[in-house]
Write a protein that holds these residues in place. Sequence first.
Motif, mmCIF file in Angstrom:
data_model
loop_
_atom_site.group_PDB
_atom_site.id
_atom_site.type_symbol
_atom_site.label_atom_id
_atom_site.label_comp_id
_atom_site.label_asym_id
_atom_site.label_seq_id
_atom_site.Cartn_x
_atom_site.Cartn_y
_atom_site.Cartn_z
ATOM 1 N N PRO A 139 0.830 -1.216 0.000
ATOM 2 C CA PRO A 139 0.000 0.000 0.000
ATOM 3 C C PRO A 139 0.858 1.257 0.000
ATOM 4 O O PRO A 139 1.985 1.264 0.526
ATOM 5 N N PRO A 140 0.352 2.336 -0.581
ATOM 6 C CA PRO A 140 1.030 3.623 -0.434
ATOM 7 C C PRO A 140 1.126 3.972 1.054
ATOM 8 O O PRO A 140 0.205 3.699 1.832
ATOM 9 N N LEU A 141 2.218 4.538 1.472
ATOM 10 C CA LEU A 141 2.434 4.824 2.887
ATOM 11 C C LEU A 141 1.327 5.687 3.495
ATOM 12 O O LEU A 141 0.872 5.387 4.605
ATOM 13 N N PRO A 142 0.858 6.761 2.810
ATOM 14 C CA PRO A 142 -0.215 7.554 3.425
ATOM 15 C C PRO A 142 -1.469 6.725 3.713
ATOM 16 O O PRO A 142 -2.105 6.891 4.768
ATOM 17 N N GLU A 143 -1.832 5.840 2.780
ATOM 18 C CA GLU A 143 -3.020 5.019 2.990
ATOM 19 C C GLU A 143 -2.816 4.053 4.147
ATOM 20 O O GLU A 143 -3.737 3.804 4.936
ATOM 21 N N PHE A 144 -1.612 3.511 4.260
ATOM 22 C CA PHE A 144 -1.332 2.575 5.350
ATOM 23 C C PHE A 144 -1.407 3.288 6.698
ATOM 24 O O PHE A 144 -2.003 2.771 7.654
ATOM 25 N N LEU A 145 -0.831 4.476 6.787
ATOM 26 C CA LEU A 145 -0.874 5.229 8.046
ATOM 27 C C LEU A 145 -2.308 5.590 8.422
ATOM 28 O O LEU A 145 -2.710 5.466 9.582
#
Length: 718
Positions: A548-554
């Motif tokens: 996943p893209p990091l922003p979505e994961f966070l």
Amino acid sequence: MTDTDSLVADLRFAEPDNPYLRDPGTSFHPVDELDPETAREQAAVLRDAVREHDARYYTDADPLVSDAVYDTLFERLQTLEETFDLDREGSPTRRVGGETLDELDTVAHVTRMLSIQQSVDADEVREFDDRVHREVGDVSYVCEPKFDGLSVEVVYVDGVYTRAATRGDGDEGEDVTEQVRTIRSIPERLAGDPPGFLAVRGEVYVPRPAFREHNRERVERGEEPFANPRNLAAGTLRQLDVSAVADRPLDCYFYDVLGWRATAPATAEPFSEVEDDDSRPDTQRAETAALDRFGLRTVDRSEHVGEIDGALDYRDRLLDDREELDYEIDGVVIKVDDRAAREELGATSRAIRWAFAYKFPARREVTRVTDVVVQVGRTGRLTPVALLDPVDVGGVTVARASLHNPEQIAELGVGVGDRVRVKRAGDVIPQVTEVVDDGDDGHFEFPDTCPVCDSPAERDGPVAFCTGGLSCDAQVARTIQHYASRGGLDIEGLGEERVEQLREAGLLDNLPDLYRLPERRGALAGLGGWGETSADNLIAEVRASREPPLPEFLAGLGIHEVGEATARNLAREFGDFETFRSATVDELVAVDDVGETVARTIREFLDNPDNAAVIDELLGFVDPESVETDDDGDALAGLTFVFTGSLSEPRRVASDLVERHGGSATGSVSGNTDYLVAGENPGQSKRDDADSEDVPVVDEDGFADVLAERGVDWPPAE
């Protein structure tokens, strides 16, 4: 009489020399050292001992051994039966359930299970007495508590438990033989010298302490509690999963004989054709005494009275003692004692004429607090809830009421055992409005930790939250839903109902279990409403979310106060997950849109050891993509964009591009918004907000033109 003499005199199921009755040894030889004959002999002695211990614990409330010793004896018996494939007919080990039924069959009763006339009016009780005396002359009465449970018929043939059925329509009931078998107070084999055929009527109920504990656990998990013990008992007995029934705290009292014959019938069914013979006792008191000798549990609060005034007095005394009983009652039953007089009085088409239920008045508005439970909501909010003795409020039976927050508890001074006034706010949500009488248990102290996961409770003004996050079982469903939502990793096909279904099926106990679904494909496809295609679709979505893209994961982790915009700022600042994970509070505060409170919340979430364990397990399945941490200048500085509808690239790509070039991307339109970018199928509410705020609306080409004027390309170059 010595203790040993008393023990021998009271035995019903075991011989006096049974070695497993008092202070039994629990060091057994390994089963692989036993021959089959020795195993059978030991199992037979253990069965008798376990039956005796069940009777002492569940019927007499006078256990001979500790729970730990009992469990050891029970487990040994199970091991012997399983290892040597011993016949378990009539064995106490059959109570543990283990099977699931396809449906509940309907069976005919031994004799009609009729209702009885009832009233809260003493004058109607006296009219009942007058009629009885007119028709059969002088009689005496037996008075008993009127249990608020589920009526059942239980049949024994040659002293062995054979069948159980619900009351149903009185002529036929649902076959709940396997469900009732799990109730430990009901013997698999009768004691003493029972008749060859015995059918008895009893009441399956949930003891009030067990009911409170069961509801406490449900409320703490964020589930709706049962309104009263009867609903829990009725819902449990009709479960097809017998193992689930065995896990519920059911109990039973017996109070009437439905059929009695000295010899067993020649055929097992239909029992409705079995007729009584002269061996049946002549009075209610004699029948109850016989049931007690057979090991069937009878209530110890029954009384024999010579006239109706004694019955009225019995009811008033029981009403005064109602709150102290371990079982829920809603009145008393007054029965003619003599069986010949009963037969003469007979019955109507729906009710017997030799008994009357003198009901208690309904509790109205003022009731007792039986427990105060802290409910953990799906967002982690901790809400105190008062569990109540059921009370009538505006024509609705209320068994729980909100206490809102710790401040309200302190203001009202509510405690367990208090009598309180309840109202329905807006005619919907019950609330405690005042304490009428203080109980003896003191005021309720709001806990410092979550009752489900024991994580610290955090105050936000008057509201308290659990800080457990990923590790809190009460929040697991909400955590998974959020992780899979568009605000997280956008895993299609995992809405609220499906997440609950997968959790109930044991396929989603925690967030990392999402990534174990591919290896559980068969179980997934076999669920109701699923199939091969829908299972494969979900598995494909899950696999696609492994990087996943990091922003979505966070954002998907569900950290309090970390939404999509904050997650993008954090990702752009730290670049990869491990750098973010190790950031100090000071480093977090330096990020746009992250103040000290949010920074400390993030740090507490990451430092929680249970959360850390879940994240570590999750990272065994997913590898969040790193992002560039360098800014691309300030070409869009001072501009704020809101996006709606679908663009040629994902909207997160547009948001990232805007923010990398110094602009802002927000989720809602306000007076500070410079452009609303409307792609295909835009939301009408944002367009309406743009109209009201006089915000320009541009399509994707217009958005590209705005960016091009400032030297920024849309779509961005690879």
